[in-house]
Design a protein around this motif. Structure first.
Motif, PDB file in Angstrom:
ATOM      1  N   PRO A 179      45.646  37.324  40.833  1.00  0.00           N
ATOM      2  CA  PRO A 179      44.474  37.351  41.722  1.00  0.00           C
ATOM      3  C   PRO A 179      43.291  38.123  41.145  1.00  0.00           C
ATOM      4  CG  PRO A 179      46.137  38.860  42.511  1.00  0.00           C
ATOM      5  CD  PRO A 179      46.756  38.118  41.365  1.00  0.00           C
ATOM      6  N   TYR A 180      43.506  38.908  40.098  1.00  0.00           N
ATOM      7  CA  TYR A 180      42.423  39.670  39.465  1.00  0.00           C
ATOM      8  C   TYR A 180      42.001  38.941  38.195  1.00  0.00           C
ATOM      9  CZ  TYR A 180      43.511  43.475  42.654  1.00  0.00           C
ATOM     10  OH  TYR A 180      43.712  44.227  43.782  1.00  0.00           O
ATOM     11  N   GLN A 181      40.746  38.484  38.160  1.00  0.00           N
ATOM     12  CA  GLN A 181      40.195  37.744  37.033  1.00  0.00           C
ATOM     13  C   GLN A 181      38.975  38.501  36.503  1.00  0.00           C
ATOM     14  OE1 GLN A 181      41.291  34.453  35.895  1.00  0.00           O
ATOM     15  NE2 GLN A 181      43.114  34.875  37.154  1.00  0.00           N
ATOM     16  N   TYR A 182      38.887  38.624  35.180  1.00  0.00           N
ATOM     17  CA  TYR A 182      37.836  39.463  34.593  1.00  0.00           C
ATOM     18  C   TYR A 182      37.107  38.727  33.477  1.00  0.00           C
ATOM     19  CZ  TYR A 182      35.601  43.399  32.167  1.00  0.00           C
ATOM     20  OH  TYR A 182      34.693  44.239  31.577  1.00  0.00           O
ATOM     21  N   ASN A 183      35.764  38.782  33.531  1.00  0.00           N
ATOM     22  CA  ASN A 183      34.927  38.258  32.449  1.00  0.00           C
ATOM     23  C   ASN A 183      34.400  39.458  31.656  1.00  0.00           C
ATOM     24  OD1 ASN A 183      32.714  37.309  30.849  1.00  0.00           O
ATOM     25  ND2 ASN A 183      32.575  35.493  32.181  1.00  0.00           N
ATOM     26  N   PRO A 184      34.903  39.678  30.429  1.00  0.00           N
ATOM     27  CA  PRO A 184      34.513  40.875  29.668  1.00  0.00           C
ATOM     28  C   PRO A 184      33.087  40.821  29.134  1.00  0.00           C
ATOM     29  CG  PRO A 184      35.995  39.496  28.388  1.00  0.00           C
ATOM     30  CD  PRO A 184      35.940  38.880  29.744  1.00  0.00           C
ATOM     31  N   VAL A 185      32.491  39.618  29.075  1.00  0.00           N
ATOM     32  CA  VAL A 185      31.110  39.513  28.586  1.00  0.00           C
ATOM     33  C   VAL A 185      30.134  39.884  29.694  1.00  0.00           C
ATOM     34  CG1 VAL A 185      29.348  37.952  27.691  1.00  0.00           C
ATOM     35  CG2 VAL A 185      31.699  37.829  26.817  1.00  0.00           C
ATOM     36  N   THR A 186      30.324  39.315  30.893  1.00  0.00           N
ATOM     37  CA  THR A 186      29.433  39.613  32.016  1.00  0.00           C
ATOM     38  C   THR A 186      29.868  40.853  32.785  1.00  0.00           C
ATOM     39  OG1 THR A 186      30.694  38.215  33.536  1.00  0.00           O
ATOM     40  CG2 THR A 186      28.939  37.158  32.268  1.00  0.00           C
ATOM     41  N   LYS A 187      31.069  41.335  32.477  1.00  0.00           N
ATOM     42  CA  LYS A 187      31.654  42.510  33.136  1.00  0.00           C
ATOM     43  C   LYS A 187      31.780  42.311  34.645  1.00  0.00           C
ATOM     44  CE  LYS A 187      30.479  45.891  29.607  1.00  0.00           C
ATOM     45  NZ  LYS A 187      29.953  47.256  29.333  1.00  0.00           N
ATOM     46  N   LYS A 188      32.174  41.102  35.017  1.00  0.00           N
ATOM     47  CA  LYS A 188      32.411  40.783  36.424  1.00  0.00           C
ATOM     48  C   LYS A 188      33.920  40.738  36.683  1.00  0.00           C
ATOM     49  CE  LYS A 188      28.211  38.011  37.142  1.00  0.00           C
ATOM     50  NZ  LYS A 188      27.624  38.887  38.196  1.00  0.00           N
ATOM     51  N   LEU A 189      34.310  41.268  37.823  1.00  0.00           N
ATOM     52  CA  LEU A 189      35.699  41.230  38.269  1.00  0.00           C
ATOM     53  C   LEU A 189      35.770  40.411  39.549  1.00  0.00           C
ATOM     54  CD1 LEU A 189      38.677  42.333  38.045  1.00  0.00           C
ATOM     55  CD2 LEU A 189      37.941  44.134  39.631  1.00  0.00           C
ATOM     56  N   ARG A 190      36.628  39.405  39.546  1.00  0.00           N
ATOM     57  CA  ARG A 190      36.850  38.606  40.744  1.00  0.00           C
ATOM     58  C   ARG A 190      38.228  38.940  41.316  1.00  0.00           C
ATOM     59  NH1 ARG A 190      34.636  32.536  38.942  1.00  0.00           N
ATOM     60  NH2 ARG A 190      32.407  33.073  39.056  1.00  0.00           N
ATOM     61  N   VAL A 191      38.272  39.123  42.625  1.00  0.00           N
ATOM     62  CA  VAL A 191      39.530  39.409  43.313  1.00  0.00           C
ATOM     63  C   VAL A 191      39.760  38.314  44.350  1.00  0.00           C
ATOM     64  CG1 VAL A 191      40.843  41.058  44.686  1.00  0.00           C
ATOM     65  CG2 VAL A 191      39.198  41.881  42.974  1.00  0.00           C
ATOM     66  N   TYR A 192      40.773  37.498  44.111  1.00  0.00           N
ATOM     67  CA  TYR A 192      41.123  36.409  45.018  1.00  0.00           C
ATOM     68  C   TYR A 192      42.087  36.966  46.070  1.00  0.00           C
ATOM     69  CZ  TYR A 192      39.004  33.141  41.728  1.00  0.00           C
ATOM     70  OH  TYR A 192      38.121  32.454  40.918  1.00  0.00           O
ATOM     71  N   LYS A 193      41.587  37.089  47.285  1.00  0.00           N
ATOM     72  CA  LYS A 193      42.345  37.786  48.326  1.00  0.00           C
ATOM     73  C   LYS A 193      43.401  36.904  48.970  1.00  0.00           C
ATOM     74  CE  LYS A 193      40.075  40.526  51.016  1.00  0.00           C
ATOM     75  NZ  LYS A 193      39.082  41.078  51.967  1.00  0.00           N
TER      76      LYS A 193
END
Length: 744
Positions: free
Chosen positions: A160-174
């Motif tokens: 459920p935790y997805q991370y884009n290291p270039v944009t430094k965005k963290l997505r959390v799928y609840k």
């Protein structure tokens, strides 16, 4: 749907993190399972590395993605039970995600072995950090199906935790859902075609613990059968051990290498055939060191170590590492194995008094912070285990940690003498987590020499070692072997059983085994009780395989963690109580009902005669009513009641006569003693068809005649019989009679 957040890292929020995470079945249709994973609101906690703040997910999850040099993110796994056959596919549904900006995530160091200090391994930001994409990319997956004894299953894993290291965005799928479909008309991987089953408490409890949708139920009784494989030279030494296992109600078969063959392949082939014909088999006890009974090697590791494995002998179906049988080993020569048997019989039948079994020992390194299972350093991992045990009722937790950590841990690192003192005082459980080698462990510099000087007669811990090579017993004497071989002034000391790796041990994965074993010991799930040493250890292993999604490292741990001792032995975690039982002292008829009264509900009642199990039952509401089958022996019946954390009741009932009371006067047999001929008379009652058999005192059928007409006197030749005592059995559809006959 998504929500975007800019996280402000404020220290006052650090303690407010909710780590709630729920995984449940929302459809249990076997061919169309739906599993849902819910994650609570995310609150940032960070840690500083080289002056940069990185997310600290250790309070969110205990398991993380472990691709070396790629982002380390929380992952959650659980197993589902599948139909026995069919091709498995899956689809994923989500309800959107929350998105957070300006997040830094550290890379994984990969799956490390315990011959290194994780803190000495640098963080490497690998190629994944140059990809403008969310990692790991997949939101969920279903692993390859595996066969686990009577069941077929698969591990479902959520990311459920997805991370884009270039944009430094963290997505959390609840809220993620995965639909697992099985097409039973198409051939799939690892299909279970052998559907012969025999229920037993050990594996039914394992199924319940493993699967979200287990369809297995705990039977009332029957722990499972035991197969002992031994060189012929050990057979007489094993007799007292075998006799006790049968007496307590475990059907036990002993075979020698003359019967099985002497190579690992031949031995495993014999076990597979035996299991196919005896589906009640649960435990396999190997006897002898490697040169006496060979350990299997899966080949060479990257570190040029042999993957020595005993669990190989219990993995009978599929290409997975989930066991069908629980395997242990008495490793040693004949004299050393006798020590192990003496210790095992004492532990099970006549445990030493006192509260020694409610004391536990934790020995651990000062390393692994942020890297171990649950993100814990070794000492914190063991302290948490100690807290759980204390809450359950353990009276003392000895802490021996490198460094100084307060609590029960004395200042500075422990000495071998301190550890031996705690063992000699008595302990029921010893967990080690740290560095080690074949003959010792680093914390406390505790070695074979230390073990060989132990004086803990009558008070034996169960030793679980998470360290490198403590179970490397091929070509050397390992620390785990030393724990089972040692004695003092001719009396066993050491451990009731010990478990150690035959290779360099993984760092994080086996810590999950220790955690799960602890949960089972304290019975955190009252519906999932495992009491045998092997049941505890192998269930912990299975939990590790599941939690780490059958990763190559977790599979390697499963292959090479060796169990030294008897896996069917029942673990002691509470002060021993006595089972009190009452019953008649004599029995005069077969086929009668025997009433056993006892103060211990749930006790298993075993009735044996001549080393054979006659009947099994359970004390319910203070009583067990047992129907005694037709007997062919006048020898006493043994009445044995057992339950975990008790001293067994062992009594006897004398057999005064054989037969059924209503048939006592139906037959007349003369002359008795006889020489060459025996006459059977029904005293004028017409019996047109009967089966007649003559048994010797060992239960062997010496004469057998079918469809005998007993309407008039019948003459039975006894010329083929030698002088001695025999039992004449007369059976019809409604009558059963056994008469003792002497031949002169």
């Amino acid at each position: 749907m998504k929500k975007i957040y800019l996280l402000l890292i404020i220290s006052s929020f650090f303690g407010l993190l909710s780590n709630a995470q729920e995984m449940k079945m929302i459809s249990t249709v076997s061919t169309n399972l739906v599993v849902e994973n819910k994650v609570s609101n995310y609150t940032s906690i960070t840690k500083n590395v080289d002056g940069v703040s990185y997310e600290d997910f250790n309070s969110v999850s205990k398991i993380f993605t472990m691709e070396k040099d790629a982002p380390s993110l929380p992952t959650f796994s659980k197993s589902v039970q599948l139909p026995n056959v069919g091709k498995v596919s899956y689809s994923i549904v989500n309800d959107g995600f929350d998105e957070y900006d300006n997040i830094n995530v550290l890379p994984s160091k990969g799956s490390l072995k315990r011959n290194v200090n994780p803190s000495a391994i640098p963080y490497v930001f690998g190629p994944a950090y140059n990809d403008n994409a969310f990692y790991p990319g997949k939101l969920a997956e279903v692993g390859n199906p595996f066969i686990f004894r009577d069941t077929r299953g698969a591990v479902v894993t959520f990311y459920p935790y997805q991370y884009n290291p270039v944009t430094k965005k963290l997505r959390v799928y609840k809220n993620l859902r995965i639909e697992v479909n099985t097409n039973t008309s198409v051939v799939g991987l690892n299909e279970k075609t052998n559907t012969t089953t025999a229920t037993n408490t050990v594996f039914n409890s394992l199924y319940k613990n493993l699967y979200l949708n287990s369809t297995q139920y705990n039977p009332v009784q029957e722990e499972g059968d035991l197969l002992v494989i031994t060189p012929s030279s050990y057979a007489s030494t094993l007799q007292s051990y075998v006799n006790w296992k049968i007496e307590k109600g475990i059907k036990t078969t002993v075979v020698t290498l003359d019967q099985t063959g002497t190579t690992p392949a031949a031995i495993k082939s014999f076990i597979q055939d035996f299991y196919a014909n005896n589906p009640g088999l649960v435990y396999v006890q190997l006897v002898g060191d490697h040169e006496n009974l060979p350990c299997h090697s899966y080949g060479i590791t990257g570190a040029q170590e042999q993957l020595w494995s005993d669990s190989f002998y219990g993995q009978l179906e599929g290409d997975d590492y989930f066991p069908e049988l629980i395997v242990g080993r008495f490793s040693g020569n004949v004299v050393e194995v006798q020590t192990m048997i003496t210790r095992t019989l004492e532990y099970e039948t006549n445990p030493f008094t006192g509260d020694w079994m409610t004391k536990a020992i934790g020995i651990g390194s000062n390393e692994g912070d942020g890297y171990g299972d649950d993100g814990e350093p070794d000492w914190q991992h063991l302290r948490n285990i100690g807290t759980v045990l204390t809450n359950y009722g353990y009276s003392t937790i000895h802490e021996f940690y490198d460094g100084s950590h307060g609590g029960n841990d004395a200042d500075n690192s422990p000495s071998a003498a301190m550890i031996s003192t705690a063992i000699n005082q008595g302990a029921g459980l010893l967990n080690y987590t740290g560095h080690g080698w074949t003959e010792g462990v680093s914390t406390g510099d505790y070695t074979n020499s230390s073990v060989n000087a132990l004086t803990n007669t009558n008070k034996y811990p169960f030793v679980i070692s998470v360290a490198c090579n403590n179970g490397t017993f091929v070509g050397s004497t390992s620390l785990c072997e030393a724990f089972t071989r040692v004695k003092y002034l001719g009396t066993p000391t050491g451990a009731i059983a010990s478990c150690g790796s035959s290779i360099l041990m993984a760092w994080a994965e086996p810590m999950q085994t220790q955690d799960e074993m602890t949960e089972l010991i304290v019975r955190s799930d009252s519906q999932n009780i495992k009491t045998s040493l092997g049941g505890l250890f192998y269930n912990g292993q299975i939990s590790m395989l599941e939690a780490y999604n059958q990763s190559p490292t977790s599979q390697e741990v499963m292959q090479t963690w060796v169990f030294f001792g008897d896996p069917s032995t029942i673990f002691r975690s509470k002060v021993t109580t006595n089972i009190i039982a009452n019953h008649v002292e004599t029995i005069s008829v077969s086929g009668a009902n025997l009433e056993i009264l006892s103060n211990t509900n749930g006790a298993l009642v075993s009735i044996t005669q001549d080393n054979e199990i006659i009947a099994l039952s359970e004390i319910v509401d203070g009583v067990a009513n047992i129907e005694i089958p037709v007997l062919t022996s006048m020898n006493n019946l043994k009445v044995t009641l057992t339950k975990d954390n008790t001293k067994p009741y062992r009594g006897e009932i004398a057999v005064e006569a054989l037969g059924v009371s209503s048939n006592e006067n139906l037959f007349s047999v003369y002359p008795n003693p006889a020489s060459s001929m025996l006459t059977i008379s029904t005293r004028g009652i017409a019996i047109s068809e009967a089966t007649i058999q003559m048994y010797d005192i060992n239960g062997r059928i010496m004469i057998a005649e079918q469809n005998v007409n007993l309407s008039s006197d019948y003459s039975l030749s006894t010329d083929s019989l030698s002088t001695g005592l025999y039992f004449l059995s007369i059976n019809t559809d409604s009558i059963s009679k056994v008469i003792k006959v002497e031949i002169r």
